[in-house]
Motif scaffolding. Sequence first.
Motif, PDB file in Angstrom:
ATOM      1  N   ARG A 246      -2.638   5.305  -3.363  1.00 51.87           N
ATOM      2  CA  ARG A 246      -3.749   6.194  -3.015  1.00 51.87           C
ATOM      3  C   ARG A 246      -3.190   7.603  -2.891  1.00 51.87           C
ATOM      4  NH1 ARG A 246      -4.924   2.110   1.206  1.00 51.87           N
ATOM      5  NH2 ARG A 246      -3.344   3.201   2.423  1.00 51.87           N
TER       6      ARG A 246
ATOM      7  N   PHE B 193     -10.744   1.857   0.503  1.00 47.50           N
ATOM      8  CA  PHE B 193     -10.186   3.050  -0.140  1.00 47.50           C
ATOM      9  C   PHE B 193     -10.768   4.329   0.439  1.00 47.50           C
ATOM     10  CE2 PHE B 193     -10.297   6.423  -3.314  1.00 47.50           C
ATOM     11  CZ  PHE B 193      -8.934   6.557  -3.555  1.00 47.50           C
TER      12      PHE B 193
ATOM     13  N   ASP C 212       0.751   5.315   0.029  1.00 51.00           N
ATOM     14  CA  ASP C 212       0.081   6.606   0.131  1.00 51.00           C
ATOM     15  C   ASP C 212       0.978   7.665  -0.501  1.00 51.00           C
ATOM     16  OD1 ASP C 212      -2.181   5.678   1.498  1.00 51.00           O
ATOM     17  OD2 ASP C 212      -1.189   5.832   3.441  1.00 51.00           O
TER      18      ASP C 212
ATOM     19  N   THR D  43     -12.448   9.810  -4.845  1.00 54.09           N
ATOM     20  CA  THR D  43     -11.721  10.928  -4.242  1.00 54.09           C
ATOM     21  C   THR D  43     -12.460  12.239  -4.450  1.00 54.09           C
ATOM     22  OG1 THR D  43      -9.576   9.832  -4.551  1.00 54.09           O
ATOM     23  CG2 THR D  43      -9.547  12.225  -4.239  1.00 54.09           C
TER      24      THR D  43
ATOM     25  N   TYR E  90      -2.462   9.848 -11.032  1.00 53.04           N
ATOM     26  CA  TYR E  90      -2.888   8.448 -11.137  1.00 53.04           C
ATOM     27  C   TYR E  90      -2.540   7.887 -12.518  1.00 53.04           C
ATOM     28  CZ  TYR E  90      -5.519   7.600  -6.809  1.00 53.04           C
ATOM     29  OH  TYR E  90      -5.869   7.370  -5.506  1.00 53.04           O
TER      30      TYR E  90
ATOM     31  N   PRO F 102      -9.867  14.219   1.140  1.00 52.13           N
ATOM     32  CA  PRO F 102      -8.593  13.987   0.449  1.00 52.13           C
ATOM     33  C   PRO F 102      -7.625  15.164   0.493  1.00 52.13           C
ATOM     34  CG  PRO F 102     -10.297  14.537  -1.129  1.00 52.13           C
ATOM     35  CD  PRO F 102     -10.970  14.466   0.210  1.00 52.13           C
TER      36      PRO F 102
ATOM     37  N   ASP G 201      -0.698  -0.835  -4.560  1.00 52.13           N
ATOM     38  CA  ASP G 201      -1.974  -0.122  -4.415  1.00 52.13           C
ATOM     39  C   ASP G 201      -1.679   1.308  -3.983  1.00 52.13           C
ATOM     40  OD1 ASP G 201      -4.524   0.748  -3.979  1.00 52.13           O
ATOM     41  OD2 ASP G 201      -5.016  -0.689  -2.402  1.00 52.13           O
TER      42      ASP G 201
ATOM     43  N   LEU H 169       0.849  -1.183   0.000  1.00 52.75           N
ATOM     44  CA  LEU H 169       0.000   0.000   0.000  1.00 52.75           C
ATOM     45  C   LEU H 169       0.887   1.235   0.000  1.00 52.75           C
ATOM     46  CD1 LEU H 169      -2.531  -1.166   2.741  1.00 52.75           C
ATOM     47  CD2 LEU H 169      -2.863  -1.222   0.265  1.00 52.75           C
TER      48      LEU H 169
ATOM     49  N   SER I 109      -9.455   5.129   3.736  1.00 51.80           N
ATOM     50  CA  SER I 109      -8.046   5.538   3.717  1.00 51.80           C
ATOM     51  C   SER I 109      -7.919   7.032   3.455  1.00 51.80           C
ATOM     52  CB  SER I 109      -7.272   4.742   2.657  1.00 51.80           C
ATOM     53  OG  SER I 109      -7.523   5.212   1.345  1.00 51.80           O
ATOM     54  N   LEU I 110      -8.955   7.629   2.831  1.00 46.92           N
ATOM     55  CA  LEU I 110      -8.966   9.079   2.603  1.00 46.92           C
ATOM     56  C   LEU I 110      -9.550   9.834   3.784  1.00 46.92           C
ATOM     57  CD1 LEU I 110     -10.284   9.442  -1.075  1.00 46.92           C
ATOM     58  CD2 LEU I 110      -7.912   9.346  -0.303  1.00 46.92           C
TER      59      LEU I 110
ATOM     60  N   LYS J 139     -10.732   5.235  -8.169  1.00 49.27           N
ATOM     61  CA  LYS J 139     -10.140   6.009  -7.072  1.00 49.27           C
ATOM     62  C   LYS J 139     -10.336   7.504  -7.294  1.00 49.27           C
ATOM     63  CE  LYS J 139      -6.629   2.503  -6.043  1.00 49.27           C
ATOM     64  NZ  LYS J 139      -5.178   2.170  -6.073  1.00 49.27           N
TER      65      LYS J 139
END
Length: 419
Positions: A110, A288, A57, A238, A87, A137, A108, A55, A291-292, A234
């Motif tokens: 993000r 996901f 970030d 976002t 992205y 975000p 992955d 993962l 995670s934001l 994503k």
Amino acid sequence: MFKNEDSSQPLWLLLLPAPPQRSTLSTLRAAYGPCLTEVLLRASSISSSSATVTLLDVAISSPLPNSSRNVGRDYFQLAQNLIGQVYRLICLICAKQKIDIQYGNDVDARILLFHNTDNQLRELSGSSDGRVFSNGPITSLQTLASCERSWQRLCSTDSETGEDLLKKFLWGRSFKTGEDILNDLVVERYPDGQVSDSPDSNLLEKDVPNKDLLHYYDSIALGGTFDHLHAGHKLLLTMAAFVLNPVVSPTKVRTLAIGITGDELLKKKQFREYLEDWHQRQAAVERFILSLLVLGSSSEISTTTQICPDDHGKIVYNKLPSGQLIKYVELFDAFGPTLTEESISALIVSGETRGGGKAINEKRVEKGWLPLEVFEVDILDVGEDDGKGASQNGQGFEEKISSTEIRRRLYEKFSGVDG
């Protein structure tokens, strides 16, 4: 570790300086390409050796003004362009370097934006004005530094700007978490790129002379299949989080309703045998979006599931400490909760699904309800040029980043067919 994240997965953080004034694929490749390439290669080798997905970030110093998050629609477009192009760059690097689920070395990524100002470091020592961006975000360097996310590796660019970000982050993390945490954090520096024009923390103020205010919404909807969650998904998720009211208020609920197509509607999809079921797709979307929106502890997130046979199927709820409610709704048609919940006021669509947004509003008007405010998110393509390609006018979908292509690659991997 935040909710639904496997603690065995490697978790990395990459700090990137502010982007060039014009965020095209070419300028971002020049600025971020060398660093991203090396980080992705290193992370993919960890994925391969550990037989799990790393993962990553990717936190970018934000060109958005930090005086207010109440900004114009043009800011929405510029923000999604930056996030979408990064992205896209990540996807192109991974394709070139053969980093993919097909090769067992997937990463992955993000993307978050953060504000980097000196007053945020003063907030750590107690001399702040009390305003803290706690959710993504768009967040703050202070929040990143002091949050409870357990990164094992911290990456930055080998440059003066990168070193400045690194020092501020490490100071903030040691202030809040102590030296023991820092002792477990591996710090690495990667090659810096070349910026053709100077980064500008007030870029968007200059680019948008007419700042029609963007009203943040308390109830937002979006929908999709979300099979094998990819960069296009994503970006869509976002930007939905971007327009959700960010004000921390435990007494005021703000709702993000995410419709996820039910399995019954997907029986005719190509490479159906590699399609994830609803529970897998819902779990990936949940991982996901949290995670934001949850940069701190996930211990106070309340999760419930219910069956609503009359209106929808399965619904999973996440109640966040900030007062935000995330709903994951099983869809049996193209409308979902937009025609059963009058309180929904905004809809996030892609260029591919804008027709569905129009149909939803027509149905709502027929019911005597207000139409939804519609925000359109670009479709990401895999072209090498600076134009948006498929994302520009909703045509040429064969070039887009797609779940069908991912399922095709899985088919080739497990059936022994050469790609």
